[in-house]
Design a protein around this motif. Structure first.
Motif, PDB file in Angstrom:
ATOM      1  N   GLN A   5      -7.144  26.491  14.965  1.00 15.82           N
ATOM      2  CA  GLN A   5      -7.374  26.490  13.643  1.00 15.82           C
ATOM      3  C   GLN A   5      -6.566  27.568  12.957  1.00 15.82           C
ATOM      4  OE1 GLN A   5     -11.555  27.432  13.385  1.00 15.82           O
ATOM      5  NE2 GLN A   5     -11.615  27.898  11.191  1.00 15.82           N
ATOM      6  N   SER A   6      -6.454  28.702  13.188  1.00 15.11           N
ATOM      7  CA  SER A   6      -5.698  29.612  12.335  1.00 15.11           C
ATOM      8  C   SER A   6      -4.171  29.190  12.117  1.00 15.11           C
ATOM      9  CB  SER A   6      -5.998  30.883  12.807  1.00 15.11           C
ATOM     10  OG  SER A   6      -6.759  31.351  13.922  1.00 15.11           O
ATOM     11  N   LEU A   7      -3.654  28.811  13.355  1.00 15.20           N
ATOM     12  CA  LEU A   7      -2.395  28.318  13.303  1.00 15.20           C
ATOM     13  C   LEU A   7      -1.906  27.274  12.348  1.00 15.20           C
ATOM     14  CD1 LEU A   7      -1.214  28.766  16.812  1.00 15.20           C
ATOM     15  CD2 LEU A   7      -0.330  30.259  15.003  1.00 15.20           C
ATOM     16  N   LYS A   8      -3.056  26.320  12.428  1.00 14.71           N
ATOM     17  CA  LYS A   8      -2.933  25.333  11.499  1.00 14.71           C
ATOM     18  C   LYS A   8      -3.124  25.764  10.025  1.00 14.71           C
ATOM     19  CE  LYS A   8      -4.323  21.086  14.146  1.00 14.71           C
ATOM     20  NZ  LYS A   8      -5.253  20.538  14.756  1.00 14.71           N
ATOM     21  N   GLN A   9      -4.087  26.366   9.683  1.00 13.83           N
ATOM     22  CA  GLN A   9      -4.094  27.147   8.428  1.00 13.83           C
ATOM     23  C   GLN A   9      -2.963  27.682   7.891  1.00 13.83           C
ATOM     24  OE1 GLN A   9      -7.743  29.447   8.430  1.00 13.83           O
ATOM     25  NE2 GLN A   9      -9.000  27.998   7.531  1.00 13.83           N
ATOM     26  N   ALA A  10      -2.306  28.526   8.797  1.00 12.46           N
ATOM     27  CA  ALA A  10      -1.296  29.093   8.517  1.00 12.46           C
ATOM     28  C   ALA A  10       0.111  28.291   8.479  1.00 12.46           C
ATOM     29  CB  ALA A  10      -0.950  30.406   9.118  1.00 12.46           C
ATOM     30  N   ALA A  11      -0.098  27.225   8.629  1.00 15.14           N
ATOM     31  CA  ALA A  11       0.883  25.994   8.598  1.00 15.14           C
ATOM     32  C   ALA A  11       2.190  26.430   9.564  1.00 15.14           C
ATOM     33  CB  ALA A  11       1.520  25.869   7.258  1.00 15.14           C
ATOM     34  N   VAL A  12       1.793  26.627  10.662  1.00 15.95           N
ATOM     35  CA  VAL A  12       2.910  27.062  11.884  1.00 15.95           C
ATOM     36  C   VAL A  12       2.563  26.271  13.065  1.00 15.95           C
ATOM     37  CG1 VAL A  12       1.978  29.239  12.491  1.00 15.95           C
ATOM     38  CG2 VAL A  12       4.423  28.770  12.475  1.00 15.95           C
ATOM     39  N   TRP A  13       1.292  25.533  13.060  1.00 15.90           N
ATOM     40  CA  TRP A  13       0.981  25.100  14.141  1.00 15.90           C
ATOM     41  C   TRP A  13       2.039  23.961  14.777  1.00 15.90           C
ATOM     42  CZ3 TRP A  13      -2.296  25.283  18.300  1.00 15.90           C
ATOM     43  CH2 TRP A  13      -2.571  24.118  19.230  1.00 15.90           C
ATOM     44  N   ASP A  14       2.480  22.999  14.051  1.00 18.12           N
ATOM     45  CA  ASP A  14       3.343  22.005  14.517  1.00 18.12           C
ATOM     46  C   ASP A  14       4.493  22.496  15.067  1.00 18.12           C
ATOM     47  OD1 ASP A  14       1.617  20.027  13.910  1.00 18.12           O
ATOM     48  OD2 ASP A  14       2.369  19.880  11.689  1.00 18.12           O
ATOM     49  N   GLU A  15       5.045  23.736  14.716  1.00 20.25           N
ATOM     50  CA  GLU A  15       6.391  24.452  15.244  1.00 20.25           C
ATOM     51  C   GLU A  15       6.091  25.192  16.587  1.00 20.25           C
ATOM     52  OE1 GLU A  15       7.972  26.521  11.906  1.00 20.25           O
ATOM     53  OE2 GLU A  15       6.855  25.214  10.726  1.00 20.25           O
ATOM     54  N   VAL A  16       5.075  25.779  16.884  1.00 20.56           N
ATOM     55  CA  VAL A  16       4.598  26.530  17.983  1.00 20.56           C
ATOM     56  C   VAL A  16       3.747  25.980  19.201  1.00 20.56           C
ATOM     57  CG1 VAL A  16       5.190  28.715  16.461  1.00 20.56           C
ATOM     58  CG2 VAL A  16       2.776  27.981  16.817  1.00 20.56           C
ATOM     59  N   LYS A  17       3.047  24.809  18.661  1.00 19.42           N
ATOM     60  CA  LYS A  17       1.870  24.258  19.467  1.00 19.42           C
ATOM     61  C   LYS A  17       2.347  24.262  21.139  1.00 19.42           C
ATOM     62  CE  LYS A  17       2.386  19.590  18.409  1.00 19.42           C
ATOM     63  NZ  LYS A  17       2.137  18.500  17.461  1.00 19.42           N
ATOM     64  N   ASP A  18       3.555  23.960  21.049  1.00 24.11           N
ATOM     65  CA  ASP A  18       3.869  23.974  22.633  1.00 24.11           C
ATOM     66  C   ASP A  18       4.511  25.088  23.332  1.00 24.11           C
ATOM     67  OD1 ASP A  18       3.516  20.981  22.451  1.00 24.11           O
ATOM     68  OD2 ASP A  18       5.345  20.884  21.541  1.00 24.11           O
ATOM     69  N   ASP A  19       4.406  26.187  22.622  1.00 22.34           N
ATOM     70  CA  ASP A  19       5.342  27.366  22.839  1.00 22.34           C
ATOM     71  C   ASP A  19       4.207  28.622  22.787  1.00 22.34           C
ATOM     72  OD1 ASP A  19       7.981  26.072  23.347  1.00 22.34           O
ATOM     73  OD2 ASP A  19       8.219  26.213  21.242  1.00 22.34           O
ATOM     74  N   LEU A  20       2.963  28.239  22.816  1.00 23.10           N
ATOM     75  CA  LEU A  20       1.978  29.260  22.509  1.00 23.10           C
ATOM     76  C   LEU A  20       2.170  30.553  23.775  1.00 23.10           C
ATOM     77  CD1 LEU A  20      -1.196  27.190  21.870  1.00 23.10           C
ATOM     78  CD2 LEU A  20       0.506  28.336  20.199  1.00 23.10           C
ATOM     79  N   ARG A  21       2.967  30.406  24.702  1.00 23.27           N
ATOM     80  CA  ARG A  21       2.791  31.336  25.762  1.00 23.27           C
ATOM     81  C   ARG A  21       4.297  32.018  25.582  1.00 23.27           C
ATOM     82  NH1 ARG A  21      -2.065  32.502  27.404  1.00 23.27           N
ATOM     83  NH2 ARG A  21      -3.123  30.699  27.212  1.00 23.27           N
ATOM     84  N   LYS A  22       5.092  31.749  24.595  1.00 18.65           N
ATOM     85  CA  LYS A  22       6.299  32.277  24.629  1.00 18.65           C
ATOM     86  C   LYS A  22       6.265  33.789  23.674  1.00 18.65           C
ATOM     87  CE  LYS A  22       9.766  30.200  22.493  1.00 18.65           C
ATOM     88  NZ  LYS A  22      10.645  29.226  22.032  1.00 18.65           N
ATOM     89  N   SER A  23       7.013  34.594  23.861  1.00 11.08           N
ATOM     90  CA  SER A  23       6.812  35.764  22.932  1.00 11.08           C
ATOM     91  C   SER A  23       6.997  35.284  21.456  1.00 11.08           C
ATOM     92  CB  SER A  23       8.002  36.645  23.429  1.00 11.08           C
ATOM     93  OG  SER A  23       8.119  37.819  22.486  1.00 11.08           O
ATOM     94  N   ALA A  24       6.259  36.079  20.679  1.00  9.21           N
ATOM     95  CA  ALA A  24       6.289  35.904  19.292  1.00  9.21           C
ATOM     96  C   ALA A  24       7.478  36.290  18.426  1.00  9.21           C
ATOM     97  CB  ALA A  24       4.999  36.745  18.529  1.00  9.21           C
ATOM     98  N   LEU A  25       8.091  37.255  19.376  1.00 10.21           N
ATOM     99  CA  LEU A  25       9.381  37.746  18.717  1.00 10.21           C
ATOM    100  C   LEU A  25      10.509  36.873  18.802  1.00 10.21           C
ATOM    101  CD1 LEU A  25       9.359  41.474  20.287  1.00 10.21           C
ATOM    102  CD2 LEU A  25       8.691  40.660  17.910  1.00 10.21           C
ATOM    103  N   SER A  26      10.439  35.840  19.609  1.00  5.67           N
ATOM    104  CA  SER A  26      11.602  34.750  19.747  1.00  5.67           C
ATOM    105  C   SER A  26      11.587  33.722  18.476  1.00  5.67           C
ATOM    106  CB  SER A  26      11.255  34.068  21.095  1.00  5.67           C
ATOM    107  OG  SER A  26       9.965  33.093  21.211  1.00  5.67           O
ATOM    108  N   LEU A  27      10.358  33.869  17.767  1.00  6.15           N
ATOM    109  CA  LEU A  27      10.480  33.090  16.283  1.00  6.15           C
ATOM    110  C   LEU A  27      11.115  33.554  15.624  1.00  6.15           C
ATOM    111  CD1 LEU A  27       6.332  32.604  16.298  1.00  6.15           C
ATOM    112  CD2 LEU A  27       7.975  31.058  17.460  1.00  6.15           C
TER     113      LEU A  27
END
Lengths: 251, 307
Positions: free
Chosen positions: A126-148
């Protein structure tokens, strides 16, 4: 109309230096409010009084009253931990933790004691969708946030704040470190959540303020020069300084 | 006819010659260091391996045998070269010392970086630097006159043994581990802390879930450095461990470490004899262990960067 945030005669001192000189300002419930002004005018300092982040700096003294949702946030009874859960903050530099995206977004919930995996999962989506970033990261939720990328990191940081379901979201120049495309995405995103949260955004970018905000306040040298409906402030400023600033004569 | 401008451009300028000279100097220094390290390694290795090539001891016996008596040959005519008691002793004191020291080091480091005032931090910093500078014989002497009697009265036994050794080493590695932990905590960006507090985390939650976690690889490195220091310490340990080259029966019985056997024995053997070569083999183990500690530190560092 009842205002959600009301500040009366707020003075803030860094040691001897007076950084805020009696700010009386209020923001309505829900909607986007912009704070504008040249560097060092006190707008970020003012923003940080609203979730008491200035408490972390040694030698800071604050007088006046700040009420959020009818509660004096500087009263001795106020718990800053509870306050900051209700008043979230996004910083100028994207500052995700060096953990996975999932852990970043759930951080606020987990420290609040939420353990139920189902709730956590739901809230992340829900929050990633609200923040308009869900589509870009939904398959990589376990990846380090620093790789974005920087823009994605900033939206994950916004999602991290939204996940706690605060009443107020404070943003301290959230797009100034980002490219125009990422800035645009964040602006559009803020417009979609404006009716759910009371948003206060500090920005250097006057166009940004005029595009997205409902109310604008202009700060100069630690004083509030003028505040009002964004349209009125930009089209018919009452004060000469405001006119000079928005027409680019200084700042 | 020579064109003066052309010759000026084509000749080496004074600044370039200075550059070349400077570069040569640094090459010379690094060459010297590499040569020294390599020759130490080759020397120790050749001596240490001689035990197995010249004196025909078996490597397996050496690493697992429990009888250490290089000057005496057993029934089959081979010298008794079992280094397991010393290897056990070395690892015992090292691991125990680090287990004792790590919580204290992390606690002290957190106090210095998160709790104390600037002034308190400065005082603690100099206390720690002072601890590093105390000669190990002083630690050993204090261990001998304070810790050994303390262990004897409160835990039993003669007081000499692995426990006393690890108490002494605990104090000796504490400053190393603490100051490196402080460095790794300071290296955690301030904005991680701000982000955590702004999300409604308490100070403790921020320390526990963000600060310590982000600093994990640095703290592990600190612990490994502490282990390397403890593993290589000779004098202080030798003074309190009892120096019996037998398999330790417990933490309270007299034991020995690789280093203590080396310092005790090296003056009493003749170069080239079995006894002397066996000591070189112990030195080789020490050298290899410090190499391993170094490699582990590198690996942790690399992993830390990837996260």
């Amino acid at each position: 109309m009842d205002d959600f945030i009301t500040t009366k005669d707020v003075h803030l001192y860094y040691g001897e230096k007076e950084a805020l000189k009696g700010i009386t300002l209020s923001f309505p419930n829900k909607g986007i409010n912009a704070l504008i002004g040249p560097s060092g005018c006190g707008k970020s300092t003012y923003l940080r009084t609203l979730n008491r982040m200035n408490d972390l700096i040694p030698g800071v003294k604050i007088t006046g009253s700040i009420m959020i949702n009818g509660q004096d946030i500087y009263s001795p009874k106020t718990d800053t931990v509870d306050l900051r859960k209700k008043v979230g903050m996004v910083f100028q530099q994207p500052n995700p933790f060096p953990f996975s995206i999932y852990e970043n977004v759930t951080y606020g919930l987990r420290i609040a004691g939420v353990k139920d995996k189902q709730i956590l999962d739901e809230r992340v989506e829900q929050s990633l969708k609200q923040a308009a970033v869900w589509d870009e990261v939904k398959d990589d939720l376990r990846k380090s946030a620093l790789s974005l990328s920087g823009g994605q990191q900033q939206r994950v940081c916004i999602a991290r704040v939204l996940a706690v379901q605060p009443d107020v979201v404070l943003l301290d120049e959230p797009t100034s470190a980002l490219d125009p495309v990422s800035s645009g995405l964040i602006e559009d995103m803020l417009l979609t959540i404006r009716d759910k949260y009371t948003i206060v955004i500090v920005t250097h970018n006057l166009q940004q303020a005029s595009r997205i905000s409902d109310k604008t306040a202009f700060f100069l040298n630690g004083e509030l020069i003028e505040a009002g409906k964004t349209k009125n402030l930009f089209l018919n400023p009452e004060r000469q300084e405001t006119d000079d600033y928005i027409s680019g004569r200084f700042g | 006819m020579e064109d003066p401008i052309k010759s000026k451009i084509q000749s080496t300028s004074k600044e370039t010659r200075q550059d070349i000279l400077g570069r040569c100097l640094t090459y010379l220094c690094i060459g010297l260091i590499v040569a020294i390290v390599l020759s130490i390694f080759i020397f120790v290795a050749s001596k240490g391996i001689a035990t197995f090539t010249v004196n025909k001891a078996s490597l397996w016996e050496f690493l697992t045998g429990k009888n250490w008596n290089p000057t005496v040959t057993d029934a089959s005519g081979k010298p008794q070269l079992g280094a397991l008691p010393m290897i056990t002793g070395s690892f015992g004191v090292t691991i125990l010392a680090v287990i004792f020291a790590t919580p204290f080091a992390i606690g002290t480091a957190l106090y210095m970086t998160e709790v104390s005032s600037k002034k308190g931090e400065k005082i603690l910093q100099s206390v720690i630097e002072l601890l590093v500078g105390i000669p190990s014989v002083v630690y050993g002497f204090i261990g001998l006159s304070v810790i050994v009697p303390f262990v004897r009265t409160h835990f039993g036994g003669s007081g000499y043994g692995i426990l006393s050794g690890s108490f002494v080493l605990f104090v000796m590695v504490l400053p190393t581990v603490t100051s490196m932990t402080v460095d790794s905590l300071r290296a955690v960006p301030r904005y991680y802390k701000e982000a955590s507090l702004a999300l409604g985390a308490t100070r403790w939650q921020t320390i526990y879930k963000v600060l310590l976690r982000s600093a994990t690889s640095g703290i592990l490195t600190a612990i490994i450095f502490g282990m390397a220091r403890a593993f290589g310490e000779a004098l202080a340990v030798q003074m309190v461990i009892g120096n019996a080259a037998i398999m330790p029966k417990g933490l309270l019985s007299s034991a020995s470490t690789l280093t203590s056997v080396l310092t005790m024995g090296i003056g009493n053997t003749v170069m080239g004899t079995v006894g002397n070569n066996a000591l070189w083999s112990l030195a080789l183990i020490l050298l290899l262990m410090s190499l391993i500690f170094n490699i582990v530190v590198r690996l942790i560092g690399r992993k830390g960067r990837m996260d």
